[in-house]
Design a protein around this motif. Sequence first.
Motif, short mmCIF file in Angstrom:
data_model
loop_
_atom_site.label_atom_id
_atom_site.label_comp_id
_atom_site.label_asym_id
_atom_site.label_seq_id
_atom_site.Cartn_x
_atom_site.Cartn_y
_atom_site.Cartn_z
N ALA A 88 27.58 46.71 76.61
CA ALA A 88 28.75 46.00 77.13
C ALA A 88 30.04 46.45 76.44
CB ALA A 88 28.55 44.49 76.98
N GLU A 89 29.91 46.98 75.22
CA GLU A 89 31.10 47.46 74.48
C GLU A 89 31.66 48.74 75.10
OE1 GLU A 89 32.48 46.08 71.84
OE2 GLU A 89 30.98 44.55 71.32
N LEU A 90 30.86 49.47 75.85
CA LEU A 90 31.30 50.76 76.39
C LEU A 90 32.39 50.55 77.45
CD1 LEU A 90 27.75 52.36 76.86
CD2 LEU A 90 29.34 52.70 74.95
N ASP A 91 33.16 51.62 77.70
CA ASP A 91 34.22 51.51 78.71
C ASP A 91 33.64 51.39 80.11
OD1 ASP A 91 36.12 51.66 76.83
OD2 ASP A 91 36.40 53.85 76.99
N GLN A 92 32.54 52.10 80.30
CA GLN A 92 31.92 52.06 81.62
C GLN A 92 30.41 51.98 81.46
OE1 GLN A 92 31.30 55.40 84.03
NE2 GLN A 92 31.72 54.32 85.93
N SER A 93 29.78 51.17 82.28
CA SER A 93 28.32 51.15 82.22
C SER A 93 27.74 50.90 83.61
CB SER A 93 27.84 50.05 81.26
OG SER A 93 28.32 48.80 81.71
N ILE A 94 26.72 51.66 83.92
CA ILE A 94 26.00 51.45 85.18
C ILE A 94 24.55 51.23 84.78
CG2 ILE A 94 25.38 52.45 87.42
CD1 ILE A 94 28.00 54.03 87.29
N ASN A 114 26.38 38.67 82.65
CA ASN A 114 27.09 37.56 81.99
C ASN A 114 27.80 38.02 80.72
OD1 ASN A 114 26.52 35.59 83.86
ND2 ASN A 114 24.66 34.89 82.83
N ILE A 115 27.15 38.89 79.95
CA ILE A 115 27.78 39.36 78.70
C ILE A 115 29.00 40.22 79.05
CG2 ILE A 115 27.43 40.74 76.58
CD1 ILE A 115 25.45 38.61 76.24
N ILE A 116 28.86 41.08 80.04
CA ILE A 116 29.99 41.94 80.43
C ILE A 116 31.16 41.08 80.95
CG2 ILE A 116 30.75 43.71 82.08
CD1 ILE A 116 27.84 44.87 81.85
N VAL A 117 30.84 40.15 81.85
CA VAL A 117 31.90 39.29 82.41
C VAL A 117 32.51 38.42 81.29
CG1 VAL A 117 32.37 37.41 84.05
CG2 VAL A 117 30.85 39.25 84.69
N GLY A 118 31.66 37.96 80.37
CA GLY A 118 32.14 37.14 79.26
C GLY A 118 33.13 37.89 78.37
N MET A 119 33.07 39.24 78.42
CA MET A 119 34.02 40.06 77.64
C MET A 119 35.26 40.38 78.47
SD MET A 119 31.21 42.55 75.87
CE MET A 119 32.27 43.53 74.83
N LYS A 121 35.44 41.80 81.33
CA LYS A 121 35.42 43.11 81.98
C LYS A 121 35.00 42.95 83.43
CE LYS A 121 34.49 45.89 77.94
NZ LYS A 121 33.69 46.96 77.41
N ARG A 122 35.41 43.90 84.25
CA ARG A 122 35.01 43.86 85.66
C ARG A 122 33.52 44.18 85.77
NH1 ARG A 122 39.56 45.83 89.55
NH2 ARG A 122 37.90 46.61 90.86
N LYS A 188 32.30 51.85 96.62
CA LYS A 188 33.27 52.80 96.03
C LYS A 188 34.63 52.73 96.71
CE LYS A 188 31.46 56.79 96.16
NZ LYS A 188 30.95 58.14 96.11
N GLU A 189 34.58 52.46 98.03
CA GLU A 189 35.83 52.35 98.79
C GLU A 189 36.62 51.13 98.34
OE1 GLU A 189 35.43 52.29 103.07
OE2 GLU A 189 34.50 54.28 102.97
N LYS A 190 35.89 50.09 98.00
CA LYS A 190 36.54 48.82 97.70
C LYS A 190 36.94 48.68 96.22
CE LYS A 190 35.66 44.09 99.10
NZ LYS A 190 34.64 43.22 99.66
N TYR A 191 36.13 49.18 95.35
CA TYR A 191 36.36 48.98 93.91
C TYR A 191 36.30 50.31 93.15
CZ TYR A 191 35.24 44.08 94.83
OH TYR A 191 35.23 42.80 95.32
N SER A 192 37.14 50.38 92.09
CA SER A 192 36.92 51.50 91.19
C SER A 192 35.79 51.03 90.27
CB SER A 192 38.19 51.82 90.41
OG SER A 192 38.53 50.70 89.64
N VAL A 193 34.71 51.75 90.30
CA VAL A 193 33.52 51.29 89.61
C VAL A 193 33.73 51.28 88.10
CG1 VAL A 193 31.10 51.78 89.18
CG2 VAL A 193 32.05 52.12 91.46
N GLN A 194 33.56 50.12 87.48
CA GLN A 194 33.67 50.06 86.03
C GLN A 194 32.32 49.71 85.41
OE1 GLN A 194 36.18 47.07 84.31
NE2 GLN A 194 36.93 48.51 82.79
#
Length: 400
Positions: A88-94, A114-119, A121-122, A188-194
């Motif tokens: 979750a600390e990373l700039d981007q995670s898939i 939940n952890i990502i949103v709690g930080m 982040k999108r 991808k069209e709707k969101y820049s994937v983070q």
Amino acid sequence: MPFYDLKSGKTLIINGPASIKLLEGRASILGCPLPQKKQVVIKSWRSRPVYAYEDSKIEYTFGEGGSIEEVDGNTIPDEWLKTIQEIAELDQSILMFMGTSDSGKTSLATLGANIIVGMKKRCIFVDLDIGQSSICPPTTIGYVYLKNPLPDISYVRAESIEAVGYTSPTHIMARHVKAVENLYNNLKEKYSVQNLVIDVDGWINSEGAIHHKKELMKIFNPTHLLIIGDAYPGLQEYCEEYSIGLRELPPPIFVRKRSLEARKKLREMMYERFLRKSVVRTIPVSWVELEYITGENRVYKISQIINKLLVLFAEDKGIVIEEGLEEIYRIYGAGILCHLYDVNYTFSGIGLLTMFNLKKNLLKIYTSFQAQIKRIVLSSLIVSVEGSELFSTPPQALES
Ligand SMILES: Nc1ncnc2c1ncn2[C@@H]1O[C@H](COP(=O)(O)OP(=O)(O)OP(=O)(O)O)[C@@H](O)[C@H]1O
Ligand SMILES: [Mg+2]
């Protein structure tokens, strides 16, 4: 109202249907902090672990089949928490997951989201499981942009859905992969994937199953693959080749295994949810494009497929059907599960086909979708208006 004193460092497993309220203390469900004095509902056939960070007082009620039980410690393994925190600390995670049925994939995905949103982040939750879907009807896949942590992802609905057509990918792999590609392009069209958290089914017990999971990975290019249990032969090399961070995680400390019956009930609740507020609509057959899930679109062939489905259903139930689909609707309040598309060919909801009469050029469809239906794709499932899955057969079985 009864309440439970949950000591710090312990877990209370709540088996739905139940409702709880945190009166005092601090606790969370899969990384989602429990709000103070607000009711949290745990649906039938679902269970949630409440972990107390401080001595907590939890008010509870439950309906028939609901229960609570205390477990020592945190049922979320430390390895899960550490791995998720680090990612979750990373700039981007898939994130993608792998594990057998009931191994805890959706719970781990929920924790991750939940952890990502709690930080702050999108985070987008993608549900590719067509059997045990959380945010879209069974037989479909979807995604939702999460605004807040959630005790249960199924509290929210997918904002975009692609239909697949059956409740397991085994018989319909290529269609599943195609639908996943479409969903990803739409996303991808709707969101820049983070940050993406991608939940999948538990079909992993064969080479074909692993091949299928690799196909899904090719589409999303995950940064990490979290496996609950041991990695499968060759997967390590695969992940190295595609620079996917492979992590093997232990199973959760406590799992309430779900029977096939419970899994079916969970599906049925999802059908019901997406059929709520439906009405029967009558539409000329010639006004819509009809298709069966295998791609068959000749109307006379579709008519034969419907007849075959009715014959198999009648055999299964030990009845004789003389008047076709209308009889099924009259007796069982059921029809053939369909996927409906609007004039832009966008998936617009599910429906039940309850009449198909080529002589009269009319069909009837039970659905909550109100605008013009341009395309109808029939499945090989018979579902009732209450969501009961009365019959299903692999799609190919109706074409022979
Ligand atoms: N860490 C945990 N603590 C307590 N219960 C858990 C935990 N992880 C999972 N469970 C419970 O175990 C059951 C199975 O978990 P989950 O739905 O996450 O598995 P899954 O691998 O997604 O299953 P499926 O293959 O059906 O999608 C659920 O009832 C869930 O609430
Ligand atoms: Mg799951």
